[in-house]
Design an enzyme around this catalytic site. Structure first.
Site, short mmCIF file in Angstrom:
data_model
loop_
_atom_site.label_atom_id
_atom_site.label_comp_id
_atom_site.label_asym_id
_atom_site.label_seq_id
_atom_site.Cartn_x
_atom_site.Cartn_y
_atom_site.Cartn_z
N GLU A 97 -8.25 -29.19 1.76
CA GLU A 97 -7.85 -28.35 0.61
C GLU A 97 -8.42 -27.07 0.79
OE1 GLU A 97 -7.89 -28.37 -4.02
OE2 GLU A 97 -8.33 -30.12 -3.11
N TYR A 156 0.74 -1.25 -0.11
CA TYR A 156 -0.04 -0.08 0.05
C TYR A 156 0.76 1.46 0.13
CZ TYR A 156 -4.46 -2.44 0.47
OH TYR A 156 -5.68 -3.09 0.19
N ASP A 180 -9.24 -32.69 -3.12
CA ASP A 180 -10.11 -33.35 -4.36
C ASP A 180 -9.29 -34.20 -5.14
OD1 ASP A 180 -12.37 -31.67 -4.08
OD2 ASP A 180 -11.76 -29.97 -5.34
#
Length: 307
Positions: A134, A48, A187
């Site tokens: 996950e 920033y 997965d």
């Protein structure tokens, strides 16, 4: 003529110079330690300072990684904290660097992974195992299903996809402290397998610091490609493999840590054998979650104490 760096790298070093100058000025004014006691700076704060030049947070993180690699020091040695995105739940208590006492629970609300893992102390748990999940959606579904209470005592953590640095550091710290079995629930697709490999073997971007970030003892709990047939997971829960998925799978199969493990290679080849027509399976399927719960109840007690 001296070399003058240009672009985001130059801005990054300029920010560090400004930070150092402000600390020195505070010391000169007060004759003591600057405000904050030299507290590490967040990488998000650096971004920033000149967000237009940096473009995005990834640019800053890559520069920090490059500097850590070049100097051959851990990222924390630069006094720069990374932003945490991970969540943790279950049987765990600890004290953060500022004295805050954190008590994770088995309820529906998880605790954010702290941003300064090296600063946490007095970790206490009765957990029999640690489960790495996950995805955030699967993590939340398991919390809603009262997983932590049903399998209590245990610890559950997610990096919400590709894990951030702090989530990996916390998994490593929990393993080093308690040496309880650690399982990965991902997965049954190439991306899930790769994310598990990041926790277990490390990532290319942070390979220079792999010894501080990896837990080789992690075991692949599921969802296994072979589970799709064994659990009779409905076809409507399968998502077709894309060309990118196939390329990722080919890459994973060529990696030394996969080629030397017959079980991993066999399961990965099953994924390839299913091809585009069958697709990849998600953990949202009820049968998949039931199968995983059953597997944990069988494996966790036997795995106690293994490394």
């Amino acid at each position: 003529m001296a070399f003058a760096p240009m672009g985001p790298e130059a801005s990054f070093f300029a920010v560090l110079d400004q930070h150092r100058a402000s600390l020195l000025a505070a010391l000169r004014r007060g004759g003591g330690e600057p405000a904050g006691g030299g507290t590490p700076q967040a990488s998000r704060d650096i971004y920033y300072t000149d967000s237009q030049l940096f473009g995005n947070q990834t640019v800053v993180d890559n520069i920090i990684n490059d500097i850590s690699c070049m100097l051959k020091v851990p990222r924390m040695s630069l006094h720069i904290l990374s932003t945490s995105k991970g969540l943790i739940a279950g049987n765990l208590r600890y004290i953060e660097e500022d004295g805050t006492r954190v008590h994770c629970t088995c309820g529906a609300t998880a605790v954010a992974v702290p941003s300064n893992i090296q600063g946490i102390r007095n970790l206490i748990t009765d957990a029999k195992f640690l489960l790495i999940v996950e995805k955030d959606a699967t993590f939340q579904r398991l919390l809603d299903d009262n997983f932590c209470n049903r399998m209590s005592p245990c610890i559950m953590i997610t990096g919400k996809g590709v894990p951030d640095l702090n989530t990996r550091l916390l998994v490593k710290k929990l393993w080093d402290t308690f040496h309880i079995p650690v399982f990965a629930l991902v997965d049954a697709d190439p991306h899930g397998i790769e994310i598990m490999c990041i926790y277990k073997y490390g990532s290319m971007a942070m390979s220079f610091e792999a010894h501080n970030l990896t837990v080789p003892a992690i075991r692949w709990l599921g969802l296994l490609p072979s589970d799709i047939k064994r659990l009779n997971i409905p076809r409507d829960t399968l998502i077709p493999l894309t060309k990118r998925d196939q390329m990722k799978l080919d890459s994973v199969l060529k990696r030394p840590y996969v080629t030397c493990q017959p079980f991993w290679r066999k399961e990965s080849q099953r994924e390839r054998g299913r091809n585009i027509g069958r697709g990849r399976s998600r953990l949202h399927a009820p049968r998949a979650r039931c199968g995983i719960l059953s597997r944990i109840s069988r494996i966790a007690p036997r795995a106690k104490g293994r490394r």
